[in-house]
Motif scaffolding. Structure first.
Motif, PDB file in Angstrom:
ATOM      1  N   VAL A  95      -4.653   8.523  15.681  1.00  0.00           N
ATOM      2  CA  VAL A  95      -5.657   8.543  14.773  1.00  0.00           C
ATOM      3  C   VAL A  95      -6.601   9.363  14.716  1.00  0.00           C
TER       4      VAL A  95
ATOM      5  N   GLN B 262       0.925  -1.354   0.134  1.00  0.00           N
ATOM      6  CA  GLN B 262      -0.002  -0.110   0.119  1.00  0.00           C
ATOM      7  C   GLN B 262       0.764   1.332  -0.050  1.00  0.00           C
ATOM      8  N   ARG B 263       1.659   1.341   0.791  1.00  0.00           N
ATOM      9  CA  ARG B 263       2.657   2.550   1.116  1.00  0.00           C
ATOM     10  C   ARG B 263       3.946   2.065   1.388  1.00  0.00           C
TER      11      ARG B 263
ATOM     12  N   ARG C  23      -3.936   6.699   9.299  1.00  0.00           N
ATOM     13  CA  ARG C  23      -4.611   5.459   9.158  1.00  0.00           C
ATOM     14  C   ARG C  23      -4.717   4.431  10.102  1.00  0.00           C
TER      15      ARG C  23
ATOM     16  N   ILE D 214      -4.965   0.465  11.423  1.00  0.00           N
ATOM     17  CA  ILE D 214      -4.546  -0.707  10.973  1.00  0.00           C
ATOM     18  C   ILE D 214      -4.511  -1.930  12.058  1.00  0.00           C
TER      19      ILE D 214
ATOM     20  N   ARG E 163     -13.151   5.684  14.548  1.00  0.00           N
ATOM     21  CA  ARG E 163     -12.486   5.189  13.364  1.00  0.00           C
ATOM     22  C   ARG E 163     -12.380   3.800  13.546  1.00  0.00           C
TER      23      ARG E 163
ATOM     24  N   PRO F  20     -10.678   0.008  12.609  1.00  0.00           N
ATOM     25  CA  PRO F  20      -9.257  -0.366  11.932  1.00  0.00           C
ATOM     26  C   PRO F  20      -9.842  -1.161  10.580  1.00  0.00           C
ATOM     27  N   TYR F  21      -8.738  -1.330   9.757  1.00  0.00           N
ATOM     28  CA  TYR F  21      -8.685  -2.378   8.795  1.00  0.00           C
ATOM     29  C   TYR F  21      -7.910  -3.520   9.332  1.00  0.00           C
TER      30      TYR F  21
ATOM     31  N   ASP G 299       2.242   7.863   9.193  1.00  0.00           N
ATOM     32  CA  ASP G 299       0.982   7.310   7.982  1.00  0.00           C
ATOM     33  C   ASP G 299      -0.018   6.510   8.747  1.00  0.00           C
ATOM     34  N   TYR G 300       0.515   5.362   9.584  1.00  0.00           N
ATOM     35  CA  TYR G 300      -0.509   4.271  10.089  1.00  0.00           C
ATOM     36  C   TYR G 300      -0.227   4.410  11.726  1.00  0.00           C
TER      37      TYR G 300
END
Length: 266
Positions: free
Chosen positions: A140, A87-88, A145, A147, A178, A180-181, A118-119
């Motif tokens: 967050v 992804q990144r 993002r 995760i 939010r 998470p994935y 980023d995460y």
């Protein structure tokens, strides 16, 4: 030829409840693994637990009497790192977790930081701290993002249930709004990354697990045939409660000894 007549060329198997129970091997697991290795059948041992590195897990399994190569162990931490690298690449992350997760992220070139990452990556740990969770919530909330390695709400211990990644994720979600994935099971993404790891195809691979809500559903959604063993969480009665079914139900992997090339033959 029906789907069940297709030859089996590779295996994915859960670890806890299938090969070991706590630190004790499931009877017959050693013979099952030896048969796969002798026949040259590729396999991966999967675990949603992100605490330990594959090297640590190899040592734990060897202590239990199971000799499994380090490269044949696939954790939710490794699957998460693979996902983030795709992804990144070369990103940054604030991690709440232990060495299994931090090592996996370091190995893909991620920088671990609490400065505008980023995460936020949440994994399993036995030392959740209020300070670390507070930092995760604030990051967050500021836009990092979110995760998480796996959605398991609890984990087992000799003393009883332990809060696991899913429970702590729920706390962060409640504070931030939010979700998470989740990368680990039951997300079929973990299955597909495992298949790629050994160069296998879903049509000729079997997923073995002891849980309908993680192992079997993940294998099913990844296009694999599935075997539920009742040596762990599920029983022959409990699996009937689900709207989907495994391809085969067995007492344990000991029932696969002598039939690993075609476990679905009558």
């Amino acid at each position: 030829m029906t789907a069940d007549d297709e030859p089996i060329l590779s295996y994915l198997t859960d670890m806890d409840g299938v090969l070991v129970h706590e630190d004790h091997p499931i009877p017959g697991a050693d013979k099952f693994l030896s048969e796969l290795q002798a026949a040259g059948i590729p396999f991966l041992v999967l675990t949603n637990n992100s605490i330990r590195t594959p090297r640590d897990l190899q040592a734990r399994l060897r202590h239990s009497g199971l000799d499994i190569p380090q490269e044949a162990i696939w954790t939710s931490a490794l699957a998460t790192a693979t996902f983030l690298d795709d992804q990144r690449p070369g990103g940054t992350a604030y991690v709440v977790g232990e060495s299994g997760l931090t090592t996996a992220l370091h190995e893909i070139g991620y920088v671990l930081t609490d400065s505008d990452p980023d995460y936020v990556v949440l994994g399993e740990t036995r030392t959740y701290s209020f300070e670390a969770i507070t930092t995760a919530i604030r990051l967050v909330d500021r836009g990092a993002r979110f995760i998480a390695t796996n959605p398991d709400a609890t984990g087992p211990s000799r003393e009883g249930l332990l809060p696991a990644t899913g429970s702590v994720a729920a706390l962060i979600t409640r504070a931030t709004g939010r979700e998470p994935y989740y990368v680990g099971k039951p997300n079929p993404l973990m299955m597909r990354s495992a298949l790629r790891r050994i160069g296998a195809h879903s049509q000729s691979t079997v997923m073995i697990g002891d849980r309908m809500d993680t192992d079997v559903i993940a294998g099913l959604e990844a296009g694999m045939r599935t075997i539920l063993v009742t040596s762990g969480i599920s029983t022959r009665a409990s699996f009937e409660q689900f709207p989907y079914r495994p391809t085969l139900v067995l007492d344990s992997v000991a029932d696969l000894v002598g039939r690993t090339s075609n476990p679905f033959a009558d």
